[in-house]
Motif scaffolding. Structure first.
Motif, PDB file in Angstrom:
ATOM      1  N   SER A  84      20.699  59.198  19.394  1.00  0.00           N
ATOM      2  CA  SER A  84      19.482  59.991  19.553  1.00  0.00           C
ATOM      3  C   SER A  84      18.570  59.796  18.360  1.00  0.00           C
ATOM      4  O   SER A  84      18.957  59.229  17.336  1.00  0.00           O
ATOM      5  CB  SER A  84      19.839  61.484  19.686  1.00  0.00           C
ATOM      6  OG  SER A  84      20.467  61.947  18.510  1.00  0.00           O
ATOM      7  N   GLY A  85      17.347  60.280  18.494  1.00  0.00           N
ATOM      8  CA  GLY A  85      16.429  60.331  17.367  1.00  0.00           C
ATOM      9  C   GLY A  85      15.740  59.017  17.077  1.00  0.00           C
ATOM     10  O   GLY A  85      15.724  58.094  17.886  1.00  0.00           O
ATOM     11  N   SER A  86      15.191  58.930  15.895  1.00  0.00           N
ATOM     12  CA  SER A  86      14.406  57.778  15.476  1.00  0.00           C
ATOM     13  C   SER A  86      15.313  56.700  14.896  1.00  0.00           C
ATOM     14  O   SER A  86      16.533  56.836  14.849  1.00  0.00           O
ATOM     15  CB  SER A  86      13.373  58.214  14.434  1.00  0.00           C
ATOM     16  OG  SER A  86      14.028  58.792  13.317  1.00  0.00           O
ATOM     17  N   SER A  87      14.695  55.631  14.428  1.00  0.00           N
ATOM     18  CA  SER A  87      15.453  54.539  13.820  1.00  0.00           C
ATOM     19  C   SER A  87      16.186  55.045  12.583  1.00  0.00           C
ATOM     20  O   SER A  87      15.649  55.835  11.798  1.00  0.00           O
ATOM     21  CB  SER A  87      14.507  53.397  13.438  1.00  0.00           C
ATOM     22  OG  SER A  87      15.200  52.386  12.747  1.00  0.00           O
ATOM     23  N   LYS A  88      17.412  54.572  12.396  1.00  0.00           N
ATOM     24  CA  LYS A  88      18.241  55.046  11.296  1.00  0.00           C
ATOM     25  C   LYS A  88      18.133  54.169  10.051  1.00  0.00           C
ATOM     26  O   LYS A  88      18.641  54.547   8.988  1.00  0.00           O
ATOM     27  CB  LYS A  88      19.710  55.097  11.732  1.00  0.00           C
ATOM     28  CG  LYS A  88      19.940  55.852  13.041  1.00  0.00           C
ATOM     29  CD  LYS A  88      19.419  57.276  12.990  1.00  0.00           C
ATOM     30  CE  LYS A  88      19.691  57.995  14.306  1.00  0.00           C
ATOM     31  NZ  LYS A  88      19.113  59.346  14.323  1.00  0.00           N
ATOM     32  N   VAL A  89      17.504  52.999  10.167  1.00  0.00           N
ATOM     33  CA  VAL A  89      17.455  52.074   9.042  1.00  0.00           C
ATOM     34  C   VAL A  89      16.023  51.878   8.582  1.00  0.00           C
ATOM     35  O   VAL A  89      15.068  52.151   9.305  1.00  0.00           O
ATOM     36  CB  VAL A  89      18.085  50.712   9.416  1.00  0.00           C
ATOM     37  CG1 VAL A  89      19.555  50.861   9.699  1.00  0.00           C
ATOM     38  CG2 VAL A  89      17.366  50.091  10.609  1.00  0.00           C
ATOM     39  N   GLY A  90      15.872  51.395   7.342  1.00  0.00           N
ATOM     40  CA  GLY A  90      14.551  51.134   6.801  1.00  0.00           C
ATOM     41  C   GLY A  90      13.995  52.303   6.022  1.00  0.00           C
ATOM     42  O   GLY A  90      14.659  53.317   5.795  1.00  0.00           O
ATOM     43  N   ARG A  91      12.750  52.192   5.624  1.00  0.00           N
ATOM     44  CA  ARG A  91      12.101  53.181   4.763  1.00  0.00           C
ATOM     45  C   ARG A  91      12.127  54.581   5.361  1.00  0.00           C
ATOM     46  O   ARG A  91      12.352  55.579   4.671  1.00  0.00           O
ATOM     47  CB  ARG A  91      10.651  52.764   4.497  1.00  0.00           C
ATOM     48  CG  ARG A  91       9.915  53.667   3.516  1.00  0.00           C
ATOM     49  CD  ARG A  91       8.457  53.268   3.423  1.00  0.00           C
ATOM     50  NE  ARG A  91       8.326  51.891   2.991  1.00  0.00           N
ATOM     51  CZ  ARG A  91       8.285  51.506   1.709  1.00  0.00           C
ATOM     52  NH1 ARG A  91       8.375  52.418   0.752  1.00  0.00           N
ATOM     53  NH2 ARG A  91       8.155  50.242   1.394  1.00  0.00           N
ATOM     54  N   ASN A  92      11.918  54.677   6.670  1.00  0.00           N
ATOM     55  CA  ASN A  92      11.850  55.989   7.311  1.00  0.00           C
ATOM     56  C   ASN A  92      13.191  56.447   7.880  1.00  0.00           C
ATOM     57  O   ASN A  92      13.261  57.494   8.526  1.00  0.00           O
ATOM     58  CB  ASN A  92      10.801  55.963   8.427  1.00  0.00           C
ATOM     59  CG  ASN A  92       9.405  55.718   7.890  1.00  0.00           C
ATOM     60  OD1 ASN A  92       9.040  56.249   6.844  1.00  0.00           O
ATOM     61  ND2 ASN A  92       8.636  54.899   8.597  1.00  0.00           N
ATOM     62  N   GLY A  93      14.243  55.690   7.648  1.00  0.00           N
ATOM     63  CA  GLY A  93      15.557  56.052   8.135  1.00  0.00           C
ATOM     64  C   GLY A  93      16.414  56.680   7.049  1.00  0.00           C
ATOM     65  O   GLY A  93      15.909  57.336   6.128  1.00  0.00           O
ATOM     66  N   ASP A  94      17.720  56.441   7.150  1.00  0.00           N
ATOM     67  CA  ASP A  94      18.657  57.034   6.195  1.00  0.00           C
ATOM     68  C   ASP A  94      19.303  56.020   5.269  1.00  0.00           C
ATOM     69  O   ASP A  94      19.919  56.390   4.267  1.00  0.00           O
ATOM     70  CB  ASP A  94      19.761  57.784   6.956  1.00  0.00           C
ATOM     71  CG  ASP A  94      19.206  58.959   7.755  1.00  0.00           C
ATOM     72  OD1 ASP A  94      18.499  59.783   7.152  1.00  0.00           O
ATOM     73  OD2 ASP A  94      19.460  59.038   8.968  1.00  0.00           O
ATOM     74  N   PHE A  95      19.195  54.731   5.599  1.00  0.00           N
ATOM     75  CA  PHE A  95      19.816  53.695   4.772  1.00  0.00           C
ATOM     76  C   PHE A  95      19.146  52.354   5.059  1.00  0.00           C
ATOM     77  O   PHE A  95      18.419  52.204   6.042  1.00  0.00           O
ATOM     78  CB  PHE A  95      21.327  53.597   5.045  1.00  0.00           C
ATOM     79  CG  PHE A  95      21.677  53.437   6.502  1.00  0.00           C
ATOM     80  CD1 PHE A  95      21.682  52.184   7.101  1.00  0.00           C
ATOM     81  CD2 PHE A  95      21.979  54.538   7.287  1.00  0.00           C
ATOM     82  CE1 PHE A  95      21.981  52.029   8.439  1.00  0.00           C
ATOM     83  CE2 PHE A  95      22.287  54.398   8.637  1.00  0.00           C
ATOM     84  CZ  PHE A  95      22.288  53.139   9.214  1.00  0.00           C
TER      85      PHE A  95
END
Length: 395
Positions: free
Chosen positions: A59-70
């Protein structure tokens, strides 16, 4: 991980986990000896990561990159995909001689960024143009990804190759049913196995026990508890691996990762498996300085060790046991071709040759950015030493 946690977030998944605990037929024991209903930490982690509606990876938005978590290595310039493509070309020439086409499965391929980097490299797109290792095989790419938002981004990332019939993006359910058979196949598992739920074992009171999760009736939220091992394979695995834990030492066992390798083996005849992940050998993972295992949580680029903080809204992960994976792979007919740190893999594959001497002061110049990306991949935070690359072959 403290025995009692009172700070918690009432996320959408919280009530679902709460109901699972209240309806559980299993019993756990608190540190003070009190008994109460509980689920295994493995069950808790599975809900947190893979609940079909509220799980972190569903679920939710992308988990990687600047706006993610790692971040992953694919987000440090284009170099990781480029180096990996070169090495896969070499391996394909060595192990699949005479084949005109090789299917590459990027399992858990996320937003498709690594896949696009590899496809660009194989098609001679990039700063270097076509190189001697490119164009030797016709590579097709399949990205298998469970997160709907990541799949959407992967479709966008790979759109030119999808339109040309060279790439596709599949969900996990479709991916596990892909017919493979005799077709030469390369499977890339980049930061995949660390995302599988784990059992957390502990040696306590002279016997093997398992960490579970119960309700903290006093302060709200969840609390860890002790349980008898919930899977008979766990004590068998400890015995077979000759694991000797210290008193009160916690250790993670990733049965799902081993099963993934075993299941994959049943569907492949000629294949190369490339696993890139952070982890180590059994001896290191049960060393005296690792008394509480390797469980970590990531949220908004902050690492911590409280898995109860925001159920379903943070990543839960632990180190991959490469000794375990290698043993299971050998049982199923895989042969090890290479193992070492990601840093050594990059150096051995020639990344230092891409460093350029220059006097350019513009930090955004492509040459400056490439040099900076190389340094970041090899030196930043010691991650390139923590990450390992395991290459296995089955012919």
């Amino acid at each position: 991980m403290d025995s009692v946690k009172t700070a918690f977030a009432q996320t959408p998944l919280f009530a679902i986990i709460e109901d699972s605990i209240r309806n559980s037929i299993l019993a756990g024991r608190l540190e003070n000896g009190s008994k109460l209903s509980a689920i295994s930490f493995y069950h808790y982690m599975t809900l947190c990561l893979y609940h079909p509606e509220f799980g972190y990876y569903r679920s939710g938005s992308s988990k990687v990159g600047r706006n993610g978590d790692f971040y992953t290595s694919a987000y440090v310039g284009e170099l990781m995909g480029d180096q990996l493509a070169s090495e896969l070309s070499r391996l394909a020439e060595q192990w699949f001689p005479g084949e005109e086409s090789v299917n590459v499965l990027d399992w858990g391929g996320g937003t498709g960024r690594l896949g696009r980097q590899m496809m660009d490299s194989w098609n001679g797109i990039g700063d270097d143009g076509p190189g001697p290792e490119r164009g030797l095989k016709g590579f097709t790419l399949t990205v298998v990804e469970g997160n709907p938002e990541h799949r959407r981004l992967a479709f966008e990332e790979l759109e030119p190759y999808i339109e040309a019939g060279k790439a596709r993006v599949l969900d996990n359910e479709t991916g596990v049913n892909i017919p493979m058979g005799e077709q030469p196949t390369i499977i890339v598992a980049n930061e995949l196995l660390d995302a599988f739920p784990v059992h957390r074992l502990v040696w306590r009171d002279g016997k093997l026990q398992e960490w579970g999760v119960a309700l903290n009736e006093a302060g709200g939220g969840f609390v860890r508890c002790l349980m008898e091992p919930t899977n008979p394979r766990l004590p068998e695995w400890v015995r077979d691996e000759q694991i000797a834990l210290l008193d009160n030492q916690t250790f993670e066992v990733n049965l799902d990762a081993a099963d993934w390798v075993a299941d994959l083996s049943e569907r492949l005849e000629r294949a190369i498996l490339v696993i890139i992940d952070y982890g180590d050998e059994t001896e290191e993972l049960i060393a005296p300085h690792r008394m509480d295992g390797t469980m970590l949580c990531y949220r908004q680029h902050r690492a911590h060790n409280d898995p109860f903080e925001a159920p379903g809204e943070q990543d839960l992960t632990s180190h991959v046991n490469f000794s375990h994976i290698r043993r299971i792979a050998a049982i199923h007919g895989w042969t090890e071709r290479w193992y070492g740190s990601q840093k050594k893999f990059l150096v051995d594959s020639g990344i230092l040759q891409k460093l350029s001497a220059h006097a350019i002061t513009d930090p955004f110049h492509p040459m400056v950015r490439r040099n900076r990306a190389i340094r970041q991949l090899l030196l930043s935070d010691g991650m390139s030493e923590l990450f390992k690359v395991q290459i296995l072959v089955r012919t």
